[in-house]
Scaffold this motif. Structure first.
Motif, PDB file in Angstrom:
ATOM      1  N   GLU A  14       0.478  14.727 -52.811  1.00 29.34           N
ATOM      2  CA  GLU A  14       0.279  15.893 -53.565  1.00 29.34           C
ATOM      3  C   GLU A  14      -1.048  16.605 -52.679  1.00 29.34           C
ATOM      4  O   GLU A  14      -0.851  17.778 -53.351  1.00 29.34           O
ATOM      5  CB  GLU A  14      -0.894  15.013 -54.530  1.00 29.34           C
ATOM      6  CG  GLU A  14      -0.355  14.352 -55.214  1.00 29.34           C
ATOM      7  CD  GLU A  14      -1.101  13.268 -56.005  1.00 29.34           C
ATOM      8  OE1 GLU A  14      -0.900  12.814 -57.086  1.00 29.34           O
ATOM      9  OE2 GLU A  14      -1.596  12.577 -55.305  1.00 29.34           O
ATOM     10  N   ALA A  15      -1.525  16.680 -51.791  1.00 25.10           N
ATOM     11  CA  ALA A  15      -2.988  16.856 -50.736  1.00 25.10           C
ATOM     12  C   ALA A  15      -2.123  17.793 -50.265  1.00 25.10           C
ATOM     13  O   ALA A  15      -1.712  19.000 -49.918  1.00 25.10           O
ATOM     14  CB  ALA A  15      -2.745  16.088 -50.023  1.00 25.10           C
ATOM     15  N   LEU A  29      -0.466  15.220 -39.284  1.00 25.64           N
ATOM     16  CA  LEU A  29      -2.309  15.308 -39.822  1.00 25.64           C
ATOM     17  C   LEU A  29      -2.715  13.499 -39.844  1.00 25.64           C
ATOM     18  O   LEU A  29      -3.509  13.528 -38.583  1.00 25.64           O
ATOM     19  CB  LEU A  29      -2.259  16.269 -40.605  1.00 25.64           C
ATOM     20  CG  LEU A  29      -1.587  17.447 -40.427  1.00 25.64           C
ATOM     21  CD1 LEU A  29      -1.707  18.593 -41.496  1.00 25.64           C
ATOM     22  CD2 LEU A  29      -2.713  18.129 -39.240  1.00 25.64           C
ATOM     23  N   ILE A  30      -2.512  13.269 -40.658  1.00 26.83           N
ATOM     24  CA  ILE A  30      -2.559  11.688 -40.827  1.00 26.83           C
ATOM     25  C   ILE A  30      -2.628  10.958 -39.352  1.00 26.83           C
ATOM     26  O   ILE A  30      -3.663  10.099 -39.508  1.00 26.83           O
ATOM     27  CB  ILE A  30      -1.711  11.516 -41.459  1.00 26.83           C
ATOM     28  CG1 ILE A  30      -2.419  12.084 -43.208  1.00 26.83           C
ATOM     29  CG2 ILE A  30      -2.673  10.096 -42.434  1.00 26.83           C
ATOM     30  CD1 ILE A  30      -1.691  11.398 -44.409  1.00 26.83           C
ATOM     31  N   ALA A  31      -1.560  11.064 -39.335  1.00 27.81           N
ATOM     32  CA  ALA A  31      -1.681   9.946 -37.950  1.00 27.81           C
ATOM     33  C   ALA A  31      -1.872  10.516 -36.780  1.00 27.81           C
ATOM     34  O   ALA A  31      -2.820   9.790 -36.296  1.00 27.81           O
ATOM     35  CB  ALA A  31       0.539   9.996 -37.333  1.00 27.81           C
ATOM     36  N   ARG A  32      -2.435  11.358 -36.278  1.00 30.69           N
ATOM     37  CA  ARG A  32      -3.542  12.539 -35.979  1.00 30.69           C
ATOM     38  C   ARG A  32      -4.624  12.337 -35.606  1.00 30.69           C
ATOM     39  O   ARG A  32      -5.748  12.206 -34.825  1.00 30.69           O
ATOM     40  CB  ARG A  32      -2.796  13.652 -35.224  1.00 30.69           C
ATOM     41  CG  ARG A  32      -1.276  13.438 -34.671  1.00 30.69           C
ATOM     42  CD  ARG A  32      -1.698  14.891 -33.608  1.00 30.69           C
ATOM     43  NE  ARG A  32      -1.826  16.356 -34.656  1.00 30.69           N
ATOM     44  CZ  ARG A  32      -0.783  17.364 -35.449  1.00 30.69           C
ATOM     45  NH1 ARG A  32       0.677  16.911 -35.311  1.00 30.69           N
ATOM     46  NH2 ARG A  32      -1.491  17.669 -35.804  1.00 30.69           N
ATOM     47  N   GLU A  34      -6.212  13.532 -37.885  1.00 27.84           N
ATOM     48  CA  GLU A  34      -6.916  15.126 -38.283  1.00 27.84           C
ATOM     49  C   GLU A  34      -7.504  15.149 -39.609  1.00 27.84           C
ATOM     50  O   GLU A  34      -8.461  15.990 -40.246  1.00 27.84           O
ATOM     51  CB  GLU A  34      -6.417  16.003 -37.890  1.00 27.84           C
ATOM     52  CG  GLU A  34      -5.658  16.390 -36.419  1.00 27.84           C
ATOM     53  CD  GLU A  34      -4.861  17.206 -36.125  1.00 27.84           C
ATOM     54  OE1 GLU A  34      -4.849  18.700 -36.897  1.00 27.84           O
ATOM     55  OE2 GLU A  34      -3.563  17.459 -35.472  1.00 27.84           O
ATOM     56  N   ILE A  35      -6.760  14.385 -40.635  1.00 24.46           N
ATOM     57  CA  ILE A  35      -7.185  13.923 -42.164  1.00 24.46           C
ATOM     58  C   ILE A  35      -7.260  12.320 -41.870  1.00 24.46           C
ATOM     59  O   ILE A  35      -6.321  11.994 -42.155  1.00 24.46           O
ATOM     60  CB  ILE A  35      -6.604  14.625 -43.131  1.00 24.46           C
ATOM     61  CG1 ILE A  35      -5.777  16.217 -42.497  1.00 24.46           C
ATOM     62  CG2 ILE A  35      -6.040  14.681 -44.410  1.00 24.46           C
ATOM     63  CD1 ILE A  35      -5.544  16.778 -43.276  1.00 24.46           C
ATOM     64  N   GLU A  36      -8.521  12.460 -42.731  1.00 20.95           N
ATOM     65  CA  GLU A  36      -8.447  11.017 -42.720  1.00 20.95           C
ATOM     66  C   GLU A  36      -7.753  10.656 -44.607  1.00 20.95           C
ATOM     67  O   GLU A  36      -7.188  11.124 -45.139  1.00 20.95           O
ATOM     68  CB  GLU A  36     -10.179  11.165 -43.331  1.00 20.95           C
ATOM     69  CG  GLU A  36     -10.924   9.484 -44.366  1.00 20.95           C
ATOM     70  CD  GLU A  36     -11.884   9.564 -45.019  1.00 20.95           C
ATOM     71  OE1 GLU A  36     -11.972   8.594 -45.022  1.00 20.95           O
ATOM     72  OE2 GLU A  36     -13.217  10.781 -45.096  1.00 20.95           O
ATOM     73  N   SER A  37      -7.457   9.178 -44.102  1.00 21.00           N
ATOM     74  CA  SER A  37      -6.714   8.673 -45.401  1.00 21.00           C
ATOM     75  C   SER A  37      -6.802   7.027 -44.857  1.00 21.00           C
ATOM     76  O   SER A  37      -7.745   6.625 -44.051  1.00 21.00           O
ATOM     77  CB  SER A  37      -5.468   9.354 -44.550  1.00 21.00           C
ATOM     78  OG  SER A  37      -4.132   8.138 -44.189  1.00 21.00           O
ATOM     79  N   PHE A  38      -6.394   6.267 -46.299  1.00 22.76           N
ATOM     80  CA  PHE A  38      -6.694   4.884 -46.036  1.00 22.76           C
ATOM     81  C   PHE A  38      -6.052   4.532 -47.030  1.00 22.76           C
ATOM     82  O   PHE A  38      -4.836   5.615 -47.617  1.00 22.76           O
ATOM     83  CB  PHE A  38      -8.030   4.761 -45.978  1.00 22.76           C
ATOM     84  CG  PHE A  38      -8.288   4.608 -47.837  1.00 22.76           C
ATOM     85  CD1 PHE A  38      -8.681   4.459 -49.040  1.00 22.76           C
ATOM     86  CD2 PHE A  38      -9.195   6.176 -47.529  1.00 22.76           C
ATOM     87  CE1 PHE A  38      -8.526   5.264 -50.492  1.00 22.76           C
ATOM     88  CE2 PHE A  38      -9.994   6.923 -48.955  1.00 22.76           C
ATOM     89  CZ  PHE A  38      -9.502   5.782 -50.640  1.00 22.76           C
ATOM     90  N   LYS A  39      -5.704   3.110 -47.316  1.00 19.23           N
ATOM     91  CA  LYS A  39      -4.000   2.479 -47.890  1.00 19.23           C
ATOM     92  C   LYS A  39      -5.110   1.698 -48.988  1.00 19.23           C
ATOM     93  O   LYS A  39      -6.186   1.308 -48.930  1.00 19.23           O
ATOM     94  CB  LYS A  39      -3.612   1.884 -47.357  1.00 19.23           C
ATOM     95  CG  LYS A  39      -2.514   2.399 -46.292  1.00 19.23           C
ATOM     96  CD  LYS A  39      -1.988   1.587 -45.543  1.00 19.23           C
ATOM     97  CE  LYS A  39      -0.088   1.277 -46.023  1.00 19.23           C
ATOM     98  NZ  LYS A  39       0.539   0.912 -45.634  1.00 19.23           N
ATOM     99  N   ALA A  53     -13.050  18.911 -44.728  1.00 20.92           N
ATOM    100  CA  ALA A  53     -13.461  19.052 -43.875  1.00 20.92           C
ATOM    101  C   ALA A  53     -12.866  19.286 -43.327  1.00 20.92           C
ATOM    102  O   ALA A  53     -12.947  19.971 -42.110  1.00 20.92           O
ATOM    103  CB  ALA A  53     -14.255  17.617 -43.581  1.00 20.92           C
ATOM    104  N   TYR A  54     -11.133  19.449 -43.322  1.00 19.44           N
ATOM    105  CA  TYR A  54     -10.115  19.198 -42.395  1.00 19.44           C
ATOM    106  C   TYR A  54     -10.505  20.950 -42.657  1.00 19.44           C
ATOM    107  O   TYR A  54      -9.935  21.479 -41.312  1.00 19.44           O
ATOM    108  CB  TYR A  54      -8.559  18.907 -42.467  1.00 19.44           C
ATOM    109  CG  TYR A  54      -8.213  19.550 -42.346  1.00 19.44           C
ATOM    110  CD1 TYR A  54      -7.666  19.267 -40.462  1.00 19.44           C
ATOM    111  CD2 TYR A  54      -6.313  20.525 -42.444  1.00 19.44           C
ATOM    112  CE1 TYR A  54      -6.771  19.805 -40.133  1.00 19.44           C
ATOM    113  CE2 TYR A  54      -5.436  20.873 -41.521  1.00 19.44           C
ATOM    114  CZ  TYR A  54      -5.608  20.415 -40.497  1.00 19.44           C
ATOM    115  OH  TYR A  54      -4.425  21.152 -39.671  1.00 19.44           O
ATOM    116  N   ILE A  55     -10.322  21.710 -43.578  1.00 23.81           N
ATOM    117  CA  ILE A  55     -10.764  23.025 -43.650  1.00 23.81           C
ATOM    118  C   ILE A  55     -11.301  23.594 -42.815  1.00 23.81           C
ATOM    119  O   ILE A  55     -11.762  24.429 -42.225  1.00 23.81           O
ATOM    120  CB  ILE A  55     -10.572  23.471 -45.172  1.00 23.81           C
ATOM    121  CG1 ILE A  55      -8.686  22.914 -46.009  1.00 23.81           C
ATOM    122  CG2 ILE A  55     -10.514  25.103 -44.910  1.00 23.81           C
ATOM    123  CD1 ILE A  55      -9.312  23.469 -47.414  1.00 23.81           C
TER     124      ILE A  55
END
Length: 66
Positions: A14-15, A29-32, A34-39, A53-55
């Protein structure tokens, strides 16, 4: 009381179109980091604020002083 229908959390699928990138690039981007994510359970979620925040970070890095 006013409520909005805007999502708080997005899946990577979706993002990705919200940022105009593909699914693979979103996962990069998630793996590096650069964009926060969680499970949540087995699902990867990205907070709406993490996209903003990324933008903002990209804009700050690429702005040229006048």
């Amino acid at each position: 009381m006013t409520t909005t229908s805007e999502q708080l959390l997005y899946s990577p699928d979706e993002a990705a179109p919200l940022l105009g990138v593909g699914r693979s690039q979103m996962f990069e981007l998630i793996a590096r980091g650069e964009i926060e994510s969680f499970k949540i359970g087995r699902l990867r979620k990205i907070p709406r604020e993490a996209l903003t925040a990324y933008i903002e970070r990209l804009r700050a890095e690429q702005s040229v002083p006048a």
